[in-house]
Each structure stands twice: as C-alpha cells, then as structure tokens.
Design a protein around this motif. Structure first.
Motif, PDB file in Angstrom:
ATOM      1  N   ILE A  89      -1.003  -1.057 -12.135  1.00 44.79           N
ATOM      2  CA  ILE A  89      -1.207  -1.763 -10.868  1.00 44.79           C
ATOM      3  C   ILE A  89       0.028  -2.584 -10.509  1.00 44.79           C
ATOM      4  CG2 ILE A  89      -2.591  -3.511  -9.677  1.00 44.79           C
ATOM      5  CD1 ILE A  89      -3.979  -0.801 -10.057  1.00 44.79           C
ATOM      6  N   TYR A  90       0.626  -3.217 -11.513  1.00 42.47           N
ATOM      7  CA  TYR A  90       1.845  -4.013 -11.280  1.00 42.47           C
ATOM      8  C   TYR A  90       2.954  -3.133 -10.702  1.00 42.47           C
ATOM      9  CZ  TYR A  90       6.037  -6.765 -12.249  1.00 42.47           C
ATOM     10  OH  TYR A  90       7.231  -7.439 -12.123  1.00 42.47           O
ATOM     11  N   CYS A  93       2.062  -1.945  -7.053  1.00 41.29           N
ATOM     12  CA  CYS A  93       2.164  -3.026  -6.063  1.00 41.29           C
ATOM     13  C   CYS A  93       3.619  -3.425  -5.814  1.00 41.29           C
ATOM     14  CB  CYS A  93       1.353  -4.233  -6.526  1.00 41.29           C
ATOM     15  SG  CYS A  93      -0.426  -3.958  -6.486  1.00 41.29           S
ATOM     16  N   GLN A  94       4.426  -3.391  -6.862  1.00 43.46           N
ATOM     17  CA  GLN A  94       5.846  -3.705  -6.685  1.00 43.46           C
ATOM     18  C   GLN A  94       6.498  -2.698  -5.737  1.00 43.46           C
ATOM     19  OE1 GLN A  94       6.060  -7.043  -8.012  1.00 43.46           O
ATOM     20  NE2 GLN A  94       8.123  -6.279  -8.352  1.00 43.46           N
ATOM     21  N   GLU A  97       5.262  -3.133  -2.102  1.00 47.50           N
ATOM     22  CA  GLU A  97       5.841  -4.304  -1.444  1.00 47.50           C
ATOM     23  C   GLU A  97       7.278  -4.055  -1.012  1.00 47.50           C
ATOM     24  OE1 GLU A  97       5.923  -8.150  -3.574  1.00 47.50           O
ATOM     25  OE2 GLU A  97       4.453  -8.739  -2.071  1.00 47.50           O
ATOM     26  N   ILE A 105       1.158  -7.514  -0.059  1.00 47.48           N
ATOM     27  CA  ILE A 105       0.190  -6.948  -0.983  1.00 47.48           C
ATOM     28  C   ILE A 105      -0.529  -8.087  -1.686  1.00 47.48           C
ATOM     29  CG2 ILE A 105      -0.141  -5.558  -3.074  1.00 47.48           C
ATOM     30  CD1 ILE A 105       0.730  -3.848  -0.807  1.00 47.48           C
ATOM     31  N   SER A 107      -3.297  -8.420  -4.859  1.00 49.85           N
ATOM     32  CA  SER A 107      -4.020  -7.695  -5.907  1.00 49.85           C
ATOM     33  C   SER A 107      -4.118  -8.586  -7.143  1.00 49.85           C
ATOM     34  CB  SER A 107      -3.288  -6.398  -6.251  1.00 49.85           C
ATOM     35  OG  SER A 107      -2.096  -6.685  -6.975  1.00 49.85           O
ATOM     36  N   LYS A 110      -0.488  -9.404  -7.702  1.00 51.07           N
ATOM     37  CA  LYS A 110       0.355  -9.971  -6.643  1.00 51.07           C
ATOM     38  C   LYS A 110      -0.236 -11.180  -5.927  1.00 51.07           C
ATOM     39  CE  LYS A 110       3.736  -8.762  -5.374  1.00 51.07           C
ATOM     40  NZ  LYS A 110       5.092  -9.175  -5.810  1.00 51.07           N
ATOM     41  N   ASP A 125       3.225 -15.178  -8.796  1.00 47.92           N
ATOM     42  CA  ASP A 125       2.290 -14.061  -8.820  1.00 47.92           C
ATOM     43  C   ASP A 125       1.411 -14.132 -10.058  1.00 47.92           C
ATOM     44  OD1 ASP A 125       3.269 -13.028  -6.473  1.00 47.92           O
ATOM     45  OD2 ASP A 125       4.657 -11.634  -7.448  1.00 47.92           O
ATOM     46  N   ILE A 164      -7.122  -3.842  -3.745  1.00 49.18           N
ATOM     47  CA  ILE A 164      -5.735  -4.084  -3.346  1.00 49.18           C
ATOM     48  C   ILE A 164      -5.724  -4.194  -1.825  1.00 49.18           C
ATOM     49  CG2 ILE A 164      -3.354  -3.245  -3.385  1.00 49.18           C
ATOM     50  CD1 ILE A 164      -4.035  -1.598  -5.844  1.00 49.18           C
ATOM     51  N   ILE A 166      -3.675  -4.314   1.474  1.00 52.71           N
ATOM     52  CA  ILE A 166      -2.361  -3.843   1.918  1.00 52.71           C
ATOM     53  C   ILE A 166      -2.212  -4.126   3.402  1.00 52.71           C
ATOM     54  CG2 ILE A 166      -0.825  -1.834   2.060  1.00 52.71           C
ATOM     55  CD1 ILE A 166      -2.985  -0.650  -0.112  1.00 52.71           C
TER      56      ILE A 166
END
Length: 752
Positions: A89-90, A93-94, A97, A105, A107, A110, A125, A164, A166
C-alpha cells in the motif's frame, strides 16, 4: 409557392448529378471533424455555464479542491497491519501521489498523523518510509485508532479492509483526464483484491456504455430497418436509397456535431440512431406514391409535387417537437433539441435527394409500374378498419375520450426524480460495487455544507467549533447520515496531542487564543491538510456528511433535514450554503419539470398553428389535436401507472412524441383534403384516404417503432425507457391515425 416547388423538382431530377456531387463534397469535408467528438456524462454538462448552481459548484471546487473523489476498497488476505500488505500500500500510494493528475491520497500510510514532542507539534504520514525490519504493526494500528477522523474514513466496519481516498486534480478537462486516472488506479491495484466507487467511477462507466450503446444502436437499427424495408418493398432501389441516405445524413450530422465541439452523453448517444430512423419515413412516402402514380414521362415529377410539401411539413412538426427542448434550462437538453432538429431536416433533404435521383435513373430504364407496397393482408385489414370506423365512429370517439380521462388521472401519479446509479442495470459491476461499499464500509457519497459564521472571529471561535462538534454527533445518529467530518475533528485532535494525549482532551479548547495557537502550529507544518476543511481566511468551514447513493428527491430530503439541524444548532449565527455536486443533482428535478411543461406547450402550440397554416382551417386543427393528444396522455399515464419516473431522459417524451405522432396525421389530412377537393363526400373521402395512405402510414409507423425499440437493448435504464415509451407512443399514434382520426372526421360530418 408553386414556382418554388417546380424549380425544386427540376433541380432534383434534371440537375441531380450536380446536387449529388455537392452533397458528397460537403460530407467529405465534414468528416474531418469527426475526431472532435468526445463522451461526457459528468453532472456539470447538464447545466448552462452561467447557472448559479453550477457557479456555486465551481466556487466550492476552487476553495476545497475536487469533490469527485475515487474511493478504493482493498482487502488483504491477512491483517491490514501486516508488514507485507502495508509495504504494498505504501508503494502504491507513493506512486499515485507522484502521478500528475492526482492531487491527494489518504490511506493507512498517507493520512496525516499528529503527535507532539516537547511541546512541538509533529505532523507526518502514518507511514513515512518504506516498512523495514523496524516496522511494528501494532504501532501503525495505534496511530490510526488514535484519531477518530481516520478510523471512520479509511477503515471498514470490522477493520478487515482499508479505504484509499484518491482526489484527482481539479483540472479544466476532467472528462478527458478521468479515464486516464481510473485506468492508472486500476493498474496500480491490479494485483490486489479491490473495488472502486465514487461519482467519477459512475461517470466513467456511463461514458463507456454510452460509447458502446452508440455503436450497438446504430448497427442494430440499420440491420433491422433495412431488413424490414426489404420485406415490405422487395426491391433493391429503395434499399440503396435508404443506405445512401443513412450514410450521408449520418456523416454530415456527426461532422457538424464535431465541428461545434459537442460531446455525446448517455442520452445524446441515441442521436445517430435517431438519424437512421428518421431517414426512412420520407423515403417510404416517396416510393409509395411513386408506385401509385401512373407510368409516364412525368411520373416522378407528379410524385414529387405531391409528397414534397406534406413531407416538408411533417419534417417541420417533428423538428419543432425536438427544438422545443431548446426552451429547457438544462444545457444537455438544449443541445439535444437543437441537434436532433438539425438531424430531422438533414434526413428530409438527403432522403428526397437520393430518392429522386434513384427514381429518375429507374425511370430512364423502365416506365413500367413498380410493384405495389404491402400485401393482401394490409388491404384486408384496412378494409375492415374502414368499415369499423363508419359503423362505430361514435363509440370510438367516446372510447378515446375515456382513455384520455383515465390517462389524466394516471399522469397525476407521475413522479419527477432522477437517480444516476439507477441509470445502470442491476447487473452492472459498478452498481454492484457501490452497493457492496455501502454494506461493508458504509455511506460514501459526500453531502457538502459551507458554514460561514456571522461573528468576527470566524471559524476560530470556540463556541462555533463546539456547536459544530455537537452537530456532527447529532447528524451521525440520524438514519442515513454518517461519518460527518469538519475542522472540529482537526482541532479536537490537535488539542489532544498538544496537551496530555489523553482521550479526555479530545475536545475543543475553551479560549480563542488556544484555538488560534493550535491551528497556527498545524499550519506551520507543510504536511497539514487544513485547506480541505476551511477556506484560506478562516471565514467558513466545510462540513461533510456521508449519505447513501440515492435519488435526487431523497437527496433533497437530506438537504432539508441537515439544514434544519444546522439552524436548530446555530440559529441565525451562520450562513448556510450547500456545495459539491449534490445541489446540482437536486436542482435537476426543478429543471426536469420546467423542461416538460415548456417543451410540450411550445411544441403543442407551434405544431398545431402550423397545421392550421397548412390547411387554413380551424376545424382541421381540432380534428388533428384530438387523435394526437391521446398518444401523449396515454404514454405519460403509462409512466405514472408503471412507476417510470420523469427523469433526464424521459422528460423529452411528450414534446418529441407529439412531433413524431402528428406526422402521419398530416399525411392523412393532406390526402383527405385532396379527395374532398375532388368532390368526394366525407365518407368516401375518408375511405379513399385510408386505402391510399393507410399502407404507407402503417409501413412507416412499424419501421419507426422497430427503430425506437432497438433502444431497449441499451445499458442505461433511462434510454431503455425512452425507446420503450416512444415505441408505445408510436403504436398508440398509429391506432389513432387509422381509427380515431377517421372517426372524428365522420363524427364532424354527422354534426354538420
């Protein structure tokens, strides 16, 4: 008028090569603009640019960013806090973004985490680096659960799945960017068990099926109508005329559509199919009258002199039915009405050009009479209808009056409502995912409220924030309202971490100075998200309440409910303004009703005024009104009885139906008046008209009904209903033209 008619016939027959060459040149030139056509089903396209409701929506986006948030539900095989899952997930999301079309984002990795160290506020974060051996799942869990805001927004009810959030960049070309964003998100999540929801996802699905339906309708309508033409006529010339008319009309229409920078939506996607359907009516009348005209050197000229004027007037009345929609306050309906009207006239001119050209060429090779249209079955049917009309015309008129009265009652039960999600079929994955979201996560549709305190301290006033916090608790306890969020959540969490970090400190400070100090510390950190909760000057606060995905009428009830709760809490100390797309959605109900009334009244008055102008008789106007009102009332009554709502697609039914249904009445009355001028008594004139025009009316109506019923194969419910209702209207109009209209004429004759 006669001189213009003869000159037109001369050009169509003697100069047809030049006409065809010019038409081909126009079609080829306009093909250059076909690539300009796009698909857009976003809510904003239904509103005029200067509409106050749309301006309010854009103002909201300018202050708080894009409200078209894409929500991803992700379910891991194990715990949501496991290192492997968190690491995935990290990474996702990175990358999201960093994507230029995504603004923000939120989550489990984040979301902003608030903490303090030696009286210094720390904002970072939830997971600020790639999880390694030092990563502790229980620490992440503690961070998330320490803030009630994130617990309710990014976790499902049993904390087995994550959300998440977005937020796309609020660009000027969102419709072109939306499919790219959704495709990017899907690709990023493709190895996970995920589902997507949000209005952007619904818009994109509507775009996809609109494009699919356009191709399906056009292909299916062409195949069915050409096949039906061959069954009725059994000759190649009319098939060639129909095919060329459809191709040229479609290319010219779509070229003009692209030249004007227009976009298709789930409703206007039927326009190409509409063009195909409309192309055939005039071709049938030209060929049918040509068949009944005695062979000779002037056979085509006689045919054209007889059909050009009534066909032009039926084109005008159909065009008026569509163009009446220009009176609508809704941008999409204005555009639909204007371009449908254009398509009607294009179909008329192109069909006449090709019919005349092919019949002129046919006349050069053979002067023999063509095979008549229809079968012995139609002849026998019309003979029986004529006898029935004469014997029972009083009862027929009486029955028609009863149907109108019953329909008026049924219309009183008709409801005005629209529901974007319900446009999709129940089997649609996007619709199924939305219902899953509400069951597993809860409500996710944002009802946005802008609260502007009237006192000089603005949002930073502790009394305002305390009342706001208390209001949120009240709203969250109301059925079908949930997960409310505001600046009060941020201030309470700030107060908690900047004091003793105990749950008892999760509250609004008592003094203005304390509130101002905590917010200043938060603002100083670059990772803050304060701009999503207040405007830059702290003059207003954003309150977001999550509600079910439901109809506009139900959403309007939620707006009234929330407004009453706010007034009860704040009295007159705050200015209330609803933002986001829901006010747009709700306003559509008012516009739908206005559109229905305006368009029908304009179409009704103008169409029958033109009939009066054509036949110069008030009696003819009355005669035409009676059988053409019944199909409209019957169709609207059918909607009321069966529970089909008046929505953004079906609102057009009345104006369009009256424009189409009156066409055959004009042909019937035109032929009837011709027979009367020949000295025939009314009974014989009605009988002769039925036998000469009846088969063409039946053939044309059946073909049009077939074309409109193609829409029942649509992927959008409202378009299915549109095709079904127009089909019902056409069937009832056909019956009225063959049965009720002759009976009215016979009744008037007896009255005299």
């Amino acid at each position: 008028m006669i001189i213009i008619l003869h000159k037109t016939i001369f050009v169509l027959t003697e100069k047809r090569a030049y006409v065809l060459f010019g038409l081909t040149g126009i079609a080829l030139f306009l093909c250059l603009f076909l690539t300009n056509i796009t698909i857009d089903n976003s809510l904003e396209v239904w509103f005029l640019q200067d509409d106050p409701v749309l301006l309010n929506y854009n103002e909201f986006k300018d202050i708080y960013g894009n409200d078209e948030v894409i929500i991803a539900w992700v379910n891991p095989k194990g715990s949501i806090y496991e290192k492997k899952f968190v690491s995935v997930i990290y990474s996702i999301c990175q990358k999201m973004e960093e994507y230029s079309l995504i603004n923000r984002i939120v989550s489990i990795t984040k979301a902003p985490y608030l903490d303090s160290h030696e009286m210094n506020l720390i904002v970072e974060d939830m997971v600020n680096k790639e999880p390694d051996d030092s990563f502790r799942p229980e620490e992440l869990k503690s961070k998330i659960l320490s803030n009630p805001l994130w617990e309710k927004l990014i976790l499902n009810a049993d904390q087995s799945s994550i959300l998440i959030l977005i937020e796309p960049v609020a660009g000027q070309n969102m419709d072109a960017e939306r499919p790219q964003i959704i495709a990017y998100v899907k690709n990023a999540l493709k190895h996970l068990n995920y589902k997507l929801a949000g209005m952007g996802v619904v818009y994109e699905e509507l775009n996809r099926i609109s494009l699919k339906d356009t191709s399906l309708f056009s292909s299916l309508a062409y195949i069915l109508l050409i096949s039906a033409l061959f069954i009725f006529f059994r000759r190649i010339s009319i098939l060639i005329a129909a095919t060329l008319t459809i191709i040229y009309s479609s290319l010219i229409f779509l070229g003009i559509f692209g030249l004007c920078g227009q976009s298709f939506n789930m409703f206007s996607a039927i326009l190409p199919t509409l063009i195909i359907i409309l192309c055939l009516a005039d071709i049938i009348h030209v060929f049918s009258h040509y068949d009944k005209t005695e062979p000779g050197p002037d056979r085509l000229q006689k045919t054209l002199s007889f059909v050009l004027v009534p066909c032009l007037f039926t084109t005008v009345t159909t065009g008026i039915g569509f163009s009446a929609l220009i009176s609508s306050p809704m941008a999409v309906l204005k555009s639909f009405g204007m371009f449908a009207c254009l398509g009607v006239f294009l179909a008329y001119f192109v069909s006449i050009i090709f019919s005349a050209a092919l019949l002129a060429r046919q006349g050069q090779t053979s002067n023999s009479k063509s095979s008549p249209i229809g079968t012995d079955f139609l002849d026998r049917l019309i003979e029986k209808i004529s006898a029935m009309n004469y014997q029972y015309h009083k009862w027929i008129v009486f029955a028609g009056a009863l149907i109108v009265c019953f329909s008026v009652y049924a219309i009183s039960t008709l409801e005005v409502d629209t529901f974007s999600m319900n446009f999709l079929l129940d089997s649609n994955p996007v619709k199924q995912d939305s219902y899953f979201f509400e069951k597993d996560y809860g409500y996710y549709v944002p009802l946005e409220v802008r609260l502007r305190p009237r006192h000089p301290d603005g949002v930073k006033n502790p009394d305002f924030l305390k009342k706001l916090s208390h209001l949120q608790k009240q709203l969250d306890n109301v059925p079908n309202l949930a997960k409310s969020t505001s600046i009060a959540d941020i201030v309470k969490q700030l107060n908690k971490v900047l004091t003793d970090n105990r749950q008892a400190s999760y509250r609004i400070p008592d003094t203005k100075a304390a509130v101002a100090q905590e917010l200043l510390l938060y603002e100083m950190d670059s990772d803050n998200d304060i701009s999503y909760f207040v405007d830059s000057m702290y003059t207003e606060a954003r309150l977001t309440i999550r509600i079910p995905m439901e109809s506009s009428k139900e959403m309007e009830e939620k707006i009234h409910l929330v407004k009453s709760k706010i007034k009860a809490m704040f009295h007159d100390t705050v200015e209330i303004k609803f933002g986001g797309y829901i006010p747009l959605y709700v306003k559509m109900m008012d516009y739908i009703m206005q559109s229905q009334i305006r368009s029908f009244m304009i179409a009704f008055i103008v169409i029958f005024a033109i009939i009066g102008l054509l036949f110069r008789s008030f009696t003819v106007i009355l005669t035409g009104i009676i059988p053409n009102i019944l199909p409209i009332f019957f169709t609207l009554g059918f909607m009321g009885i069966t529970g089909i709502n008046l929505d953004i697609a079906t609102v057009t039914i009345a104006a369009i139906a009256i424009g189409i249904s009156v066409d055959d009445s004009i042909h019937f009355i035109f032929m009837y008046k011709t027979q009367r001028r020949k000295g025939l008594p009314i009974k014989e004139a009605v009988d002769r008209t039925l036998k000469t025009s009846g088969k063409a009316i039946i053939t044309t109506s059946l073909l049009l009904i077939t074309g409109y019923l193609v829409m029942i194969f649509a992927s959008v419910k409202s378009v299915i209903f549109f095709g079904l209702l127009i089909g019902i209207s056409m069937v009832s109009a056909l019956i009225c033209d063959l049965v009720l209209l002759p009976s009215v004429l016979l009744l008037f004759a007896k009255a005299r």
